[in-house]
Design an enzyme around this catalytic site. Sequence first.
Site, short mmCIF file in Angstrom:
data_model
loop_
_atom_site.label_atom_id
_atom_site.label_comp_id
_atom_site.label_asym_id
_atom_site.label_seq_id
_atom_site.Cartn_x
_atom_site.Cartn_y
_atom_site.Cartn_z
N ARG A 180 -7.32 -23.66 10.82
CA ARG A 180 -7.98 -22.74 10.25
C ARG A 180 -9.26 -23.45 9.30
O ARG A 180 -9.91 -23.02 8.56
CB ARG A 180 -7.29 -21.98 9.26
CG ARG A 180 -5.99 -21.24 9.70
CD ARG A 180 -6.59 -20.25 11.06
NE ARG A 180 -5.61 -19.58 11.66
CZ ARG A 180 -6.02 -18.62 12.36
NH1 ARG A 180 -6.84 -18.08 12.83
NH2 ARG A 180 -4.79 -17.65 12.71
N GLY B 84 0.74 -1.32 -0.04
CA GLY B 84 0.02 0.08 -0.09
C GLY B 84 0.87 1.36 0.02
O GLY B 84 0.55 2.42 -0.04
C1 LIG Z 1 -9.51 -20.04 16.15
C2 LIG Z 1 -8.49 -19.13 16.54
C3 LIG Z 1 -8.61 -18.15 17.40
C4 LIG Z 1 -7.34 -17.48 17.50
N1 LIG Z 1 -7.52 -16.25 18.35
C5 LIG Z 1 -6.45 -15.42 18.62
C6 LIG Z 1 -6.53 -14.34 19.52
O1 LIG Z 1 -7.56 -14.09 20.09
N2 LIG Z 1 -5.46 -13.26 19.79
C7 LIG Z 1 -4.30 -13.67 19.15
O2 LIG Z 1 -3.32 -13.16 19.25
N3 LIG Z 1 -4.19 -14.84 18.33
C8 LIG Z 1 -5.20 -15.74 18.17
N4 LIG Z 1 -5.20 -16.88 17.35
C9 LIG Z 1 -3.75 -16.99 16.61
C10 LIG Z 1 -3.03 -18.13 17.09
O3 LIG Z 1 -2.65 -17.74 18.71
C11 LIG Z 1 -1.69 -18.38 16.47
O4 LIG Z 1 -0.95 -17.31 16.55
C12 LIG Z 1 -1.87 -19.11 15.30
O5 LIG Z 1 -3.03 -20.02 15.22
C13 LIG Z 1 -0.91 -19.58 14.66
O6 LIG Z 1 -0.30 -20.84 15.39
P1 LIG Z 1 1.04 -21.30 15.76
O7 LIG Z 1 1.81 -20.27 16.31
O8 LIG Z 1 0.77 -22.59 16.10
O9 LIG Z 1 1.68 -21.40 14.18
P2 LIG Z 1 3.12 -21.23 13.50
O10 LIG Z 1 3.50 -19.88 13.81
O11 LIG Z 1 3.05 -21.63 12.21
O12 LIG Z 1 3.83 -22.15 14.33
C14 LIG Z 1 3.81 -23.70 14.35
C15 LIG Z 1 4.27 -24.45 15.45
O13 LIG Z 1 5.67 -23.97 15.43
C16 LIG Z 1 6.24 -23.90 16.83
N5 LIG Z 1 6.55 -22.35 17.28
C17 LIG Z 1 6.54 -21.46 16.27
N6 LIG Z 1 6.98 -20.39 16.75
C18 LIG Z 1 7.59 -20.57 18.04
C19 LIG Z 1 7.80 -20.34 19.07
N7 LIG Z 1 8.21 -18.69 19.14
N8 LIG Z 1 8.17 -20.61 20.35
C20 LIG Z 1 7.85 -22.06 20.46
N9 LIG Z 1 7.37 -22.68 19.54
C21 LIG Z 1 7.02 -22.02 18.22
C22 LIG Z 1 4.82 -24.24 17.75
O14 LIG Z 1 4.77 -25.79 17.99
C23 LIG Z 1 3.69 -24.00 16.78
O15 LIG Z 1 2.39 -24.76 16.85
C24 LIG Z 1 -6.05 -17.54 16.94
C25 LIG Z 1 -5.94 -18.92 16.17
C26 LIG Z 1 -7.11 -19.47 15.89
C27 LIG Z 1 -7.09 -20.76 15.38
#
Ligand SMILES: Cc1cc2nc3c(=O)[nH]c(=O)nc-3n(C[C@H](O)[C@H](O)[C@H](O)COP(=O)(O)OP(=O)(O)OC[C@H]3O[C@@H](n4cnc5c(N)ncnc54)[C@H](O)[C@@H]3O)c2cc1C
Length: 244
Positions: free
Chosen positions: A198, A102
Amino acid sequence: MNDEVELAPKFRSDVTVDLVRHAAQDSDVIWAARVSTTGEQSLEALQQDPDKSKGLINFLMRDRHGTPFEHNSMTFFISAPIFVFREFHRHRSGWSYNEESGRYRELQPVFYVPGTDRKLVQQGRPGRYEFVDGTEKQQTVVDEQMKAAYEASYAAYQQMLSEGVAREVARAVLPVGLFSSMYATCNARSLMHFLSLRTKDDRATVPSFPQREIEMVAEQMEAEWAKLMPLTHAAFNAHGRVAP
Ligand SMILES: Cc1cc2nc3c(=O)[nH]c(=O)nc-3n(C[C@H](O)[C@H](O)[C@H](O)COP(=O)(O)OP(=O)(O)OC[C@H]3O[C@@H](n4cnc5c(N)ncnc54)[C@H](O)[C@@H]3O)c2cc1C
């Protein structure tokens, strides 16, 4: 102001996903896994026993041996509202993103309006919401108010641009219902993790309750992936849609 930009807002209720590049097949999982036992001969052993391959993929999925599912790549071109991308970009591991700017281009007036099949009313408690259809009156107010807000904000954006204000400043008035586009590259393992969170699916051992619009994107991505890696996709479903 860019003459090529269409000034009248367009309204969309859909999202689009195109698989633009891929190097992803079930056999990529097999050779990566078989190096454990056959070393550098694992590539040659690929076609020897298809049933064994299916069994191996199921075993890897069931016991969550995840790394063999990383030796592949899929790039999607996705058009969706900004609020979908805001959720999407929370997925950090195994994903690469590039999104339209943007700052460097004038944003097109394409905005999201829910379709008539989009459930509008939320009931229940946080984390376990259920959504039900809206009344006709609710559908009308959503449609009218969204379109009015979009038109007003895009007119304000255009007015600032026509006065010479920078795109990166003027864009602050544009809402999260504006469409954006991006390339997203992942592998089967990172895609499975994304899909487990998702999509809402009865086969999931850990249910998720995603926002419908990101689920619309996820469903299209899953359909493309299932064609490329049918054995891996079947094993993902058979083992509760948990990423290995
Ligand atoms: C239904 C739903 C509601 C949600 N509501 C909210 C909300 O209200 N507020 C909000 O902020 N977010 C919300 N989220 C986002 C959620 O908290 C996650 O940020 C998002 O789903 C990405 O997931 P993830 O971190 O597992 O995925 P990725 O970032 O792809 O990570 C994959 C996996 O890698 C590992 N990993 C990655 N980074 C790290 C790290 N730094 N330390 C340790 N392990 C790591 C973990 O095992 C993780 O599961 C929501 C998600 C969903 C699906």
